[in-house]
Design an enzyme around this catalytic site. Structure first.
Site, short mmCIF file in Angstrom:
data_model
loop_
_atom_site.label_atom_id
_atom_site.label_comp_id
_atom_site.label_asym_id
_atom_site.label_seq_id
_atom_site.Cartn_x
_atom_site.Cartn_y
_atom_site.Cartn_z
N ARG A 1 0.81 -1.22 0.00
CA ARG A 1 0.00 0.00 0.00
C ARG A 1 0.84 1.27 0.00
O ARG A 1 0.37 2.33 -0.34
CB ARG A 1 -0.92 0.03 1.23
CG ARG A 1 -1.89 -1.13 1.32
CD ARG A 1 -2.56 -1.17 2.68
NE ARG A 1 -1.52 -1.39 3.70
CZ ARG A 1 -1.61 -1.00 4.97
NH1 ARG A 1 -2.68 -0.38 5.41
NH2 ARG A 1 -0.64 -1.25 5.81
N ASP B 1 8.60 26.10 9.92
CA ASP B 1 8.85 25.07 8.91
C ASP B 1 8.99 25.74 7.56
O ASP B 1 8.20 26.62 7.22
CB ASP B 1 7.69 24.06 8.84
CG ASP B 1 7.69 23.06 9.97
OD1 ASP B 1 8.67 23.00 10.73
OD2 ASP B 1 6.70 22.31 10.10
N ASN B 2 9.99 25.33 6.78
CA ASN B 2 10.24 25.89 5.45
C ASN B 2 10.21 24.79 4.41
O ASN B 2 10.52 23.63 4.71
CB ASN B 2 11.61 26.59 5.42
CG ASN B 2 11.69 27.73 6.39
OD1 ASN B 2 10.74 28.47 6.57
ND2 ASN B 2 12.83 27.87 7.05
N ARG C 1 22.17 25.94 -2.93
CA ARG C 1 21.69 26.98 -2.02
C ARG C 1 22.62 26.99 -0.81
O ARG C 1 22.75 26.00 -0.12
CB ARG C 1 20.25 26.70 -1.60
CG ARG C 1 19.27 26.77 -2.75
CD ARG C 1 17.83 26.55 -2.26
NE ARG C 1 16.88 26.56 -3.35
CZ ARG C 1 16.28 27.65 -3.83
NH1 ARG C 1 16.53 28.82 -3.29
NH2 ARG C 1 15.42 27.56 -4.82
N HIS D 1 24.44 29.27 4.05
CA HIS D 1 23.70 30.32 4.75
C HIS D 1 23.74 30.14 6.27
O HIS D 1 23.80 29.02 6.77
CB HIS D 1 22.23 30.30 4.33
CG HIS D 1 22.03 30.51 2.87
ND1 HIS D 1 20.94 30.00 2.20
CD2 HIS D 1 22.76 31.17 1.93
CE1 HIS D 1 21.01 30.34 0.93
NE2 HIS D 1 22.10 31.04 0.73
N LYS E 1 18.69 23.79 12.20
CA LYS E 1 17.81 23.31 11.12
C LYS E 1 17.77 21.79 11.11
O LYS E 1 18.81 21.15 11.19
CB LYS E 1 18.32 23.80 9.76
CG LYS E 1 18.32 25.31 9.62
CD LYS E 1 18.95 25.76 8.31
CE LYS E 1 18.95 27.28 8.22
NZ LYS E 1 19.63 27.75 7.01
N TYR F 1 12.49 21.88 6.00
CA TYR F 1 13.34 21.99 7.18
C TYR F 1 12.66 22.81 8.25
O TYR F 1 12.00 23.80 7.99
CB TYR F 1 14.74 22.51 6.85
CG TYR F 1 14.83 23.83 6.15
CD1 TYR F 1 15.14 25.00 6.85
CD2 TYR F 1 14.63 23.92 4.78
CE1 TYR F 1 15.26 26.20 6.19
CE2 TYR F 1 14.74 25.13 4.11
CZ TYR F 1 15.06 26.27 4.83
OH TYR F 1 15.16 27.47 4.18
N GLU G 1 21.10 37.62 7.95
CA GLU G 1 21.55 36.52 7.11
C GLU G 1 22.93 36.81 6.53
O GLU G 1 23.21 37.92 6.11
CB GLU G 1 20.55 36.25 5.98
CG GLU G 1 20.90 35.00 5.21
CD GLU G 1 19.86 34.62 4.19
OE1 GLU G 1 19.69 33.43 3.97
OE2 GLU G 1 19.23 35.52 3.60
N ASP H 1 24.16 34.21 -3.31
CA ASP H 1 25.12 33.15 -3.03
C ASP H 1 26.42 33.33 -3.82
O ASP H 1 27.49 32.94 -3.34
CB ASP H 1 24.50 31.78 -3.30
CG ASP H 1 23.40 31.45 -2.30
OD1 ASP H 1 23.26 32.18 -1.29
OD2 ASP H 1 22.68 30.46 -2.52
#
Length: 181
Positions: A23, A48-49, A59, A62, A71, A131, A142, A168
């Site tokens: 299933r 939550d992202n 990416r 960071h 995270k 994450y 940041e 970046d």
């Protein structure tokens, strides 16, 4: 859940127990009690992202210099190479990195504590990454370390230049970056 230590003791791999049959499957993706038994027991997730990226998008790396975010990262579609870099100057593992493949198939998660820079490279045609974070996003705090810093020498699994955002591309070298004490 199986919690596995890495070469950097504060970074953890979390492997769920997956129950599957014809299933489909079921697994517990997060259990606070198990997590807090193995990680810093003061961790509290507040956000939550969800990101979606195509093959060869990178990416990172960071972090937030104030309101630092721990995270808990997982790929729910596709495969990524996920990297954590210790940028806590007082840490015995300062400047060290670890990288692991996270995928929808292996269902692994990586715990990246506050005080680390984080990034990932998409290895599949598409990847969706979820994450949890321990603090809220604060763009004014940041920072970014360039993905190909020669002092870090991260072994990104790609033979071609990655696709990067403008932000970046402009990342700092670790030697010039604002880091944690």
């Amino acid at each position: 859940m199986n919690v596995i230590s890495t070469e950097i003791p504060d970074v953890l791999i979390i492997e769920p127990r997956v129950f599957g049959d014809e299933r489909g499957f079921f697994f517990e993706s997060f259990n606070e009690k198990v997590f807090l038994d193995k990680a810093d027991n003061s961790v509290r997730f507040v956000q939550d992202n969800h990101s979606r990226s195509c093959r060869n998008v990178l990416r990172g790396l960071h972090y937030q210099i104030q309101q630092p975010q721990g995270k808990l990262v997982r790929a729910v579609v596709g495969t990524i190479y996920d990297v954590a870099v210790d940028i806590r100057r007082s840490s015995p593992t300062f400047g060290m990195w670890v990288g692991y493949e996270l995928s929808a198939e292996n269902k692994r998660q990586l715990w990246v504590p506050a005080g680390f820079a984080h990034g990932f490279l998409v290895l599949s045609d598409v990847a969706e990454v979820l994450y949890k974070t321990t603090d809220y996003y604060a763009p004014q705090y940041e920072r970014c370390i360039v993905w190909n810093d020669p002092d870090l020498a991260i072994a990104w699994p790609t033979d071609e230049p990655p696709i990067l955002s403008t932000k970046d591309q402009a990342g700092s070298l670790l030697t010039a970056a604002e880091v944690f004490a």
